[in-house]
Design a protein around this motif. Structure first.
Motif, mmCIF file in Angstrom:
data_model
loop_
_atom_site.group_PDB
_atom_site.id
_atom_site.type_symbol
_atom_site.label_atom_id
_atom_site.label_comp_id
_atom_site.label_asym_id
_atom_site.label_seq_id
_atom_site.Cartn_x
_atom_site.Cartn_y
_atom_site.Cartn_z
ATOM 1 N N GLY A 131 -7.913 -79.729 -48.097
ATOM 2 C CA GLY A 131 -8.970 -80.688 -48.409
ATOM 3 C C GLY A 131 -8.555 -81.903 -48.086
ATOM 4 O O GLY A 131 -7.328 -82.345 -47.720
ATOM 5 N N GLY A 132 -9.555 -82.896 -47.889
ATOM 6 C CA GLY A 132 -9.271 -84.008 -47.679
ATOM 7 C C GLY A 132 -10.597 -85.203 -47.729
ATOM 8 O O GLY A 132 -11.271 -84.816 -48.790
ATOM 9 N N GLN A 133 -10.716 -86.042 -46.935
ATOM 10 C CA GLN A 133 -11.582 -86.929 -46.967
ATOM 11 C C GLN A 133 -12.319 -87.338 -45.508
ATOM 12 O O GLN A 133 -11.667 -87.534 -44.623
ATOM 13 C CB GLN A 133 -11.181 -88.348 -47.793
ATOM 14 C CG GLN A 133 -10.681 -88.049 -49.034
ATOM 15 C CD GLN A 133 -9.994 -89.202 -49.614
ATOM 16 O OE1 GLN A 133 -9.377 -90.132 -48.840
ATOM 17 N NE2 GLN A 133 -10.274 -89.711 -50.817
ATOM 18 N N LEU A 187 -9.229 -87.913 -42.998
ATOM 19 C CA LEU A 187 -7.901 -87.794 -43.557
ATOM 20 C C LEU A 187 -7.700 -86.675 -44.434
ATOM 21 O O LEU A 187 -8.214 -86.168 -45.172
ATOM 22 C CB LEU A 187 -7.576 -89.159 -44.269
ATOM 23 C CG LEU A 187 -6.239 -89.480 -44.846
ATOM 24 C CD1 LEU A 187 -5.268 -89.680 -43.751
ATOM 25 C CD2 LEU A 187 -6.345 -90.528 -45.966
ATOM 26 N N VAL A 188 -6.698 -85.746 -43.914
ATOM 27 C CA VAL A 188 -6.080 -84.746 -44.502
ATOM 28 C C VAL A 188 -4.405 -85.084 -44.662
ATOM 29 O O VAL A 188 -3.915 -84.813 -43.421
ATOM 30 C CB VAL A 188 -6.434 -83.372 -43.914
ATOM 31 C CG1 VAL A 188 -5.795 -82.162 -44.738
ATOM 32 C CG2 VAL A 188 -8.139 -83.300 -44.032
ATOM 33 N N SER A 189 -3.968 -85.000 -45.801
ATOM 34 C CA SER A 189 -2.551 -85.318 -45.823
ATOM 35 C C SER A 189 -2.172 -86.348 -44.745
ATOM 36 O O SER A 189 -2.697 -87.441 -44.790
ATOM 37 C CB SER A 189 -1.894 -83.823 -45.905
ATOM 38 O OG SER A 189 -0.602 -84.059 -46.238
ATOM 39 N N ALA A 190 -1.388 -85.738 -44.115
ATOM 40 C CA ALA A 190 -0.527 -86.756 -42.970
ATOM 41 C C ALA A 190 -1.664 -86.760 -41.561
ATOM 42 O O ALA A 190 -1.440 -87.621 -40.727
ATOM 43 C CB ALA A 190 0.725 -86.301 -42.525
ATOM 44 N N LEU A 191 -2.542 -85.826 -41.566
ATOM 45 C CA LEU A 191 -3.656 -85.816 -40.640
ATOM 46 C C LEU A 191 -4.649 -86.758 -40.538
ATOM 47 O O LEU A 191 -5.140 -87.077 -41.585
ATOM 48 C CB LEU A 191 -4.024 -84.464 -40.462
ATOM 49 C CG LEU A 191 -3.094 -83.285 -40.268
ATOM 50 C CD1 LEU A 191 -3.959 -82.182 -40.044
ATOM 51 C CD2 LEU A 191 -2.465 -83.307 -39.037
#
Length: 127
Positions: free
Chosen positions: A34-36, A48-52
């Protein structure tokens, strides 16, 4: 604020609702991948997902078919890493989602390490 479960309300349906509403804000997804996503007036402007970031993060988010989501309206994006508008964004996410579905059917458990054989063939597949 809108919240829910992606196993009940699929990600693409949630994104369609958000993008067509013309709202701005942040969609947060609680999941291992997951991310935003930040949306401004019907356009995805940052992911944004972790460093991606950007399109790579959107591709990862499209792999999700469960987990909780929260949409918080009127939150500004900290940066602009992508610009995907309305129908084009939905089409792109659908394509990414379908590609992930094929991959996840082949490799459903990502907690296991993959082992590649020296010579791949139909009789000696990847395990």
């Amino acid at each position: 604020m809108v919240r829910g479960d992606l196993s009940i309300f699929p990600l693409l349906s949630v994104m369609q609702m958000i993008l067509t509403s013309g709202k701005s804000g942040r969609l947060s997804i609680a999941h291992a991948r997951g991310g935003q996503l930040w949306v401004e007036r019907g356009e995805i402007v940052h992911a944004l997902v972790s460093a991606l970031k950007g399109e790579s993060a959107i591709q990862m988010i499209c792999s999700i078919d469960s987990g909780m989501f929260v949409f918080e309206p009127d939150l500004e994006s900290p940066e602009k890493s992508v610009r995907l508008r309305g129908d084009f964004a939905l089409r792109r996410m659908l394509d990414d989602h379908e590609a992930w579905n094929t991959l996840l059917r082949t490799f459903p458990d990502w907690s296991k390490r993959m082992r590649f054989t020296a010579k791949w063939s139909e009789t000696q597949p990847v395990t």
